[in-house]
Design a protein around this motif. Sequence first.
Motif, PDB file in Angstrom:
ATOM      1  N   ASN A   5      29.747  19.467 -70.803  1.00  0.00           N
ATOM      2  CA  ASN A   5      29.046  18.880 -69.663  1.00  0.00           C
ATOM      3  C   ASN A   5      28.493  17.523 -70.093  1.00  0.00           C
ATOM      4  O   ASN A   5      27.698  17.431 -71.024  1.00  0.00           O
ATOM      5  CB  ASN A   5      27.923  19.811 -69.216  1.00  0.00           C
ATOM      6  CG  ASN A   5      27.204  19.308 -67.996  1.00  0.00           C
ATOM      7  OD1 ASN A   5      27.264  18.142 -67.640  1.00  0.00           O
ATOM      8  ND2 ASN A   5      26.505  20.218 -67.339  1.00  0.00           N
ATOM      9  N   ASN A  10      29.786  16.698 -64.357  1.00  0.00           N
ATOM     10  CA  ASN A  10      31.036  16.177 -64.892  1.00  0.00           C
ATOM     11  C   ASN A  10      31.301  16.780 -66.261  1.00  0.00           C
ATOM     12  O   ASN A  10      30.383  16.961 -67.056  1.00  0.00           O
ATOM     13  CB  ASN A  10      30.970  14.653 -65.019  1.00  0.00           C
ATOM     14  CG  ASN A  10      30.779  13.996 -63.674  1.00  0.00           C
ATOM     15  OD1 ASN A  10      31.582  14.158 -62.778  1.00  0.00           O
ATOM     16  ND2 ASN A  10      29.685  13.267 -63.536  1.00  0.00           N
ATOM     17  N   VAL A  12      34.262  17.076 -69.713  1.00  0.00           N
ATOM     18  CA  VAL A  12      35.447  16.597 -70.422  1.00  0.00           C
ATOM     19  C   VAL A  12      35.895  17.680 -71.392  1.00  0.00           C
ATOM     20  O   VAL A  12      35.100  18.512 -71.820  1.00  0.00           O
ATOM     21  CB  VAL A  12      35.196  15.271 -71.182  1.00  0.00           C
ATOM     22  CG1 VAL A  12      34.863  14.143 -70.229  1.00  0.00           C
ATOM     23  CG2 VAL A  12      34.098  15.426 -72.207  1.00  0.00           C
ATOM     24  N   ILE A  42      36.209   5.454 -67.392  1.00  0.00           N
ATOM     25  CA  ILE A  42      35.713   6.441 -66.441  1.00  0.00           C
ATOM     26  C   ILE A  42      34.195   6.397 -66.500  1.00  0.00           C
ATOM     27  O   ILE A  42      33.594   6.701 -67.533  1.00  0.00           O
ATOM     28  CB  ILE A  42      36.222   7.858 -66.793  1.00  0.00           C
ATOM     29  CG1 ILE A  42      37.752   7.880 -66.761  1.00  0.00           C
ATOM     30  CG2 ILE A  42      35.625   8.880 -65.834  1.00  0.00           C
ATOM     31  CD1 ILE A  42      38.357   9.135 -67.313  1.00  0.00           C
ATOM     32  N   ALA A  44      30.917   7.949 -65.475  1.00  0.00           N
ATOM     33  CA  ALA A  44      30.308   9.183 -64.973  1.00  0.00           C
ATOM     34  C   ALA A  44      28.786   9.092 -65.005  1.00  0.00           C
ATOM     35  O   ALA A  44      28.104  10.108 -65.152  1.00  0.00           O
ATOM     36  CB  ALA A  44      30.801  10.368 -65.800  1.00  0.00           C
ATOM     37  N   TYR A  46      26.836   7.792 -62.523  1.00  0.00           N
ATOM     38  CA  TYR A  46      26.245   7.846 -61.183  1.00  0.00           C
ATOM     39  C   TYR A  46      25.204   6.743 -60.984  1.00  0.00           C
ATOM     40  O   TYR A  46      24.148   6.963 -60.399  1.00  0.00           O
ATOM     41  CB  TYR A  46      25.626   9.217 -60.906  1.00  0.00           C
ATOM     42  CG  TYR A  46      26.662  10.254 -60.548  1.00  0.00           C
ATOM     43  CD1 TYR A  46      26.761  10.750 -59.260  1.00  0.00           C
ATOM     44  CD2 TYR A  46      27.552  10.722 -61.506  1.00  0.00           C
ATOM     45  CE1 TYR A  46      27.715  11.694 -58.931  1.00  0.00           C
ATOM     46  CE2 TYR A  46      28.506  11.659 -61.188  1.00  0.00           C
ATOM     47  CZ  TYR A  46      28.585  12.145 -59.896  1.00  0.00           C
ATOM     48  OH  TYR A  46      29.533  13.067 -59.583  1.00  0.00           O
ATOM     49  N   VAL A  62      34.865   7.158 -71.593  1.00  0.00           N
ATOM     50  CA  VAL A  62      34.026   7.796 -70.585  1.00  0.00           C
ATOM     51  C   VAL A  62      32.578   7.410 -70.827  1.00  0.00           C
ATOM     52  O   VAL A  62      32.069   7.545 -71.947  1.00  0.00           O
ATOM     53  CB  VAL A  62      34.185   9.337 -70.637  1.00  0.00           C
ATOM     54  CG1 VAL A  62      33.334  10.002 -69.560  1.00  0.00           C
ATOM     55  CG2 VAL A  62      35.646   9.741 -70.499  1.00  0.00           C
ATOM     56  N   SER A  64      28.582   8.063 -70.008  1.00  0.00           N
ATOM     57  CA  SER A  64      27.706   9.148 -69.589  1.00  0.00           C
ATOM     58  C   SER A  64      26.249   8.693 -69.616  1.00  0.00           C
ATOM     59  O   SER A  64      25.864   7.887 -70.460  1.00  0.00           O
ATOM     60  CB  SER A  64      27.887  10.343 -70.525  1.00  0.00           C
ATOM     61  OG  SER A  64      26.937  11.337 -70.234  1.00  0.00           O
TER      62      SER A  64
END
Length: 85
Positions: A5, A10, A12, A42, A44, A46, A62, A64
């Motif tokens: 998480n 989200n 991976v 990507i 993630a 928000y 990614v 985060s």
Amino acid sequence: MQLINIGFGNMVSSARVIAIVSPESAPIKRIIQEAKDKGTLIDATYGRRTRAVLIMDSDHVVLSAVAPETVGGRAAVDEEDDDNV
């Protein structure tokens, strides 16, 4: 397949993660910009501040909003669960 998480629901694949790093250094910022240019970024977060960058074996990057220590801790917990099964 174990999933990690990375925040806001989200996830991976833990098997595909190469590194979990902080976004503060210039080389990591360069990696993020190159991924954005190539279309392999990507996001993630928000809209929140990026706190961790996950580099995947598929050449994707990614972003985060969860701290690298937290993401790493979640990955370690997933591996422990695998050992107990």
